[in-house]
Design an enzyme around this catalytic site. Structure first.
Site, mmCIF file in Angstrom:
data_model
loop_
_atom_site.group_PDB
_atom_site.id
_atom_site.type_symbol
_atom_site.label_atom_id
_atom_site.label_comp_id
_atom_site.label_asym_id
_atom_site.label_seq_id
_atom_site.Cartn_x
_atom_site.Cartn_y
_atom_site.Cartn_z
ATOM 1 N N LYS A 22 0.836 -1.196 0.000
ATOM 2 C CA LYS A 22 0.000 0.000 0.000
ATOM 3 C C LYS A 22 0.874 1.250 0.000
ATOM 4 O O LYS A 22 1.518 1.573 0.996
ATOM 5 C CB LYS A 22 -0.907 0.058 1.237
ATOM 6 C CG LYS A 22 -1.919 1.200 1.112
ATOM 7 C CD LYS A 22 -2.443 1.697 2.430
ATOM 8 C CE LYS A 22 -1.645 2.824 3.012
ATOM 9 N NZ LYS A 22 -1.608 4.076 2.238
ATOM 10 N N SER B 71 5.325 8.158 9.728
ATOM 11 C CA SER B 71 5.430 9.035 10.898
ATOM 12 C C SER B 71 5.582 8.223 12.184
ATOM 13 O O SER B 71 5.255 7.039 12.251
ATOM 14 C CB SER B 71 4.197 9.926 10.979
ATOM 15 O OG SER B 71 3.072 9.124 11.247
ATOM 16 N N GLU C 125 10.180 2.115 10.329
ATOM 17 C CA GLU C 125 11.141 3.227 10.198
ATOM 18 C C GLU C 125 10.351 4.505 10.385
ATOM 19 O O GLU C 125 9.420 4.765 9.627
ATOM 20 C CB GLU C 125 11.760 3.237 8.793
ATOM 21 C CG GLU C 125 12.864 2.231 8.581
ATOM 22 C CD GLU C 125 14.072 2.472 9.462
ATOM 23 O OE1 GLU C 125 14.777 1.492 9.751
ATOM 24 O OE2 GLU C 125 14.290 3.633 9.887
ATOM 25 N N CYS D 67 13.681 11.710 6.205
ATOM 26 C CA CYS D 67 13.782 11.361 7.630
ATOM 27 C C CYS D 67 15.224 11.497 8.109
ATOM 28 O O CYS D 67 15.478 11.557 9.306
ATOM 29 C CB CYS D 67 13.211 9.975 7.906
ATOM 30 S SG CYS D 67 13.816 8.741 6.792
HETATM 31 P P1 ADP Z 1 2.185 11.246 7.058
HETATM 32 O O1 ADP Z 1 1.397 11.899 8.149
HETATM 33 O O2 ADP Z 1 3.446 11.923 6.810
HETATM 34 O O3 ADP Z 1 1.393 10.922 5.830
HETATM 35 P P2 ADP Z 1 1.800 8.580 8.038
HETATM 36 O O4 ADP Z 1 2.613 7.811 8.996
HETATM 37 O O5 ADP Z 1 0.424 8.947 8.436
HETATM 38 O O6 ADP Z 1 2.660 9.840 7.667
HETATM 39 O O7 ADP Z 1 1.723 7.798 6.647
HETATM 40 C C1 ADP Z 1 2.655 6.857 6.226
HETATM 41 C C2 ADP Z 1 1.903 5.675 5.628
HETATM 42 O O8 ADP Z 1 1.121 5.075 6.663
HETATM 43 C C3 ADP Z 1 0.919 6.049 4.516
HETATM 44 O O9 ADP Z 1 0.926 5.047 3.521
HETATM 45 C C4 ADP Z 1 -0.400 6.075 5.252
HETATM 46 O O10 ADP Z 1 -1.506 5.842 4.417
HETATM 47 C C5 ADP Z 1 -0.220 4.937 6.232
HETATM 48 N N1 ADP Z 1 -1.110 5.006 7.387
HETATM 49 C C6 ADP Z 1 -1.566 6.123 8.022
HETATM 50 N N2 ADP Z 1 -2.392 5.797 9.030
HETATM 51 C C7 ADP Z 1 -2.469 4.436 9.054
HETATM 52 C C8 ADP Z 1 -3.198 3.488 9.858
HETATM 53 N N3 ADP Z 1 -4.004 3.872 10.848
HETATM 54 N N4 ADP Z 1 -3.040 2.173 9.586
HETATM 55 C C9 ADP Z 1 -2.217 1.767 8.601
HETATM 56 N N5 ADP Z 1 -1.535 2.612 7.794
HETATM 57 C C10 ADP Z 1 -1.647 3.928 8.015
#
Ligand code: ADP
Length: 479
Positions: free
Chosen positions: A174, A228, A249, A283
């Protein structure tokens, strides 16, 4: 746009989902690059089931077959580097030169793992019992769920997908919903190399639906995530709770120490590159510049001057040195972080909205001065073209400041002293150390990762990736 949205790839078939996402150019928000289909939760389950079904066949195929597939993927990425680089710059906002470099890196990663696929070794160890042989072998883990961020739209998917396939695993991937274009193009290349149905699946969409379905699927044996801090911590807990292997990471707050004895030009260029290139959205970016008192004023003057000359603009304009940030949300959160620092008493150099020809998320780089190590600006990752400067009394004080963070990804020093470089290397609490080099910008064939709050689980990249993508089997034989 009448064409159907770009589809998901599930069980060897291209499939529409249950909604669409628009991919918008951050250099010009009037430019909608394309539309991408959002996978349903049922489709994620179908992808996982097909991966589980293909797992044994793929794990047992000749390593040469896996190597050939990876080599074919590498060759096509490399031959289309200009086109893929243009797409990447258009969807993510890094400069065209940076984007082409990233595409080349993705190709090299596949090339590297084509070799690794046929170099999977084990060990024979003498048993403590007579007439018994002990053999240690590596086997595929099974189905790996991959969740990737927006800042490296092709390199990060490459450095997860390539080792997974090389070591005989199946993939449910994904990409970040902000940048599905490069991930889709990569997946389309992978879809044509003759992998058995189910070995590679692309399911696009938001984290809270598609990502959530992947991390919670019982058929997903391992989860690898880059993104994140908050999401990484949640994924680590969720995946570990159901017994899946997990690797995350997350952030960095990477220090670059500048010593009195440094060559000023080297230090300024190292800081400029580490802090502001790729619009600071790495990062490994140098977000804390820790400068010894004797060179502090000269360094701040020279860096401020160099920053003024940076050309901020459209990512695909070849004269641009710093592209836009990726989204309005990101732009607002960066500006808010800088404003918070100003309100708390910091002096800000630069950071004004950049004049540009089109509607885009442009920001000039900023330096944040007169803060203390405990201030929020020095604690939280900002993920934009912002660096704070802290003054250090001497090497030991600089090292204390460098390590004063919850993160531990990359740490750098600019110095001409062998003693300082060596001492820093040994004392830096980080997974990667750079001497007279930017904290960001790493090779593709050696381990990547950090300690403390930056990373969890085995290292990514290079031959060390084997630790995550394989299970170890110990066999005892007598005859
Ligand atoms: P940012 O805020 O910089 O987009 P995220 O950590 O939210 O960083 O996003 C990194 C990846 O994690 C993206 O592919 C995002 O869709 C996915 N992601 C965000 N929230 C979730 C969640 N609750 N479960 C699984 N994947 C997630």
């Amino acid at each position: 746009m009448t064409q159907i949205a770009k589809q998901n790839f599930i069980s060897g078939q291209w499939q529409s989902g249950e909604g669409e996402i628009e991919n918008i150019n951050p250099s010009d928000t009037d430019d909608i690059i394309d539309r991408y289909s959002v996978a349903s939760v049922a489709q994620v389950k179908e992808a996982v089931a097909s991966a589980n079904e293909a797992a044994d066949v793929w794990a047992e195929v000749s390593p040469e077959v896996r190597a050939d597939c990876l080599k074919t993927i590498a060759d096509e990425i490399m031959s289309r580097a200009d086109e893929l680089g243009d797409l990447l710059a258009r969807e993510e906002g890094k400069t065209i030169a940076e984007a082409k470099g990233e595409v080349g890196r993705a190709a090299r990663v596949f090339q590297f793992y084509a070799g690794e696929a046929i170099r999977v070794t084990g060990e024979n160890v003498a048993s403590v019992r007579p007439n018994v042989d002990v053999e240690i072998t590596h086997e595929a883990v099974g189905t790996v769920g991959m969740i990737t961020p927006w800042n490296f739209p092709i390199a990060i998917p490459a450095w997860k997908i390539a080792p997974a396939l090389a070591y005989g695993n199946c993939v449910v991937f994904k990409p970040a919903e902000l940048v599905p274009g490069s991930a889709w193009a990569l997946s389309e290349i992978i879809s044509r190399v003759g992998l058995p149905d189910g070995v590679f699946n692309l399911t696009m969409g938001p984290g809270r639906t598609v990502g959530d379905a992947i991390i919670n699927a019982d058929g997903v044996d391992a989860v690898t995530f880059t993104g994140s801090d908050a999401t990484g911590k949640m994924i680590r807990t969720t995946a570990a709770e159901r017994g899946a292997r997990v690797q995350t990471e997350m952030g960095g707050k990477n220090p670059l120490v500048v010593m009195n004895d440094t060559d000023l030009n080297v230090a300024v260029n190292t800081a400029l590159n580490g802090a502001f290139f790729s619009t600071g959205q790495r990062c490994t970016a140098s977000s804390r510049l820790i400068v010894e008192a004797g060179i502090y004023d000269k360094f701040v003057d020279a860096l401020s001057e160099a920053m003024k000359n940076l050309v901020v603009g459209d990512a695909r304009d070849t004269s641009t040195q710093v592209g836009p940030v990726v989204s309005a949300t990101q732009q607002n959160s960066i500006m808010e972080a800088v404003e918070r620092a100003r309100t708390a008493g910091a002096e800000i150099i630069g950071g004004e909205p950049a004049a540009a020809k089109a509607n885009g998320y442009y920001l000039r780089p900023s330096l944040v001065l007169n803060t203390s190590s405990s201030d929020q600006v020095n604690r939280d990752e900002i993920f934009g073209p912002v660096a704070s400067i802290l003054k250090a009394d001497d090497l030991d004080h600089a090292i204390t400041l460098a390590n004063d963070t919850q993160f531990g990804l990359s740490a750098g020093i600019c110095t001409t002293s062998l003693f300082s470089a060596r001492h820093f290397k040994r004392k830096a609490k980080a997974g990667m150390v750079m001497v007279n080099l930017p904290t960001a910008g790493v090779d593709y064939h050696v381990p990547f990762g950090g300690i403390k709050g930056s990373s969890y689980g085995p290292r990514e990249q290079g031959s060390y990736a084997k630790q995550f993508y394989t299970n170890v089997k110990t066999t005892y034989i007598t005859a």
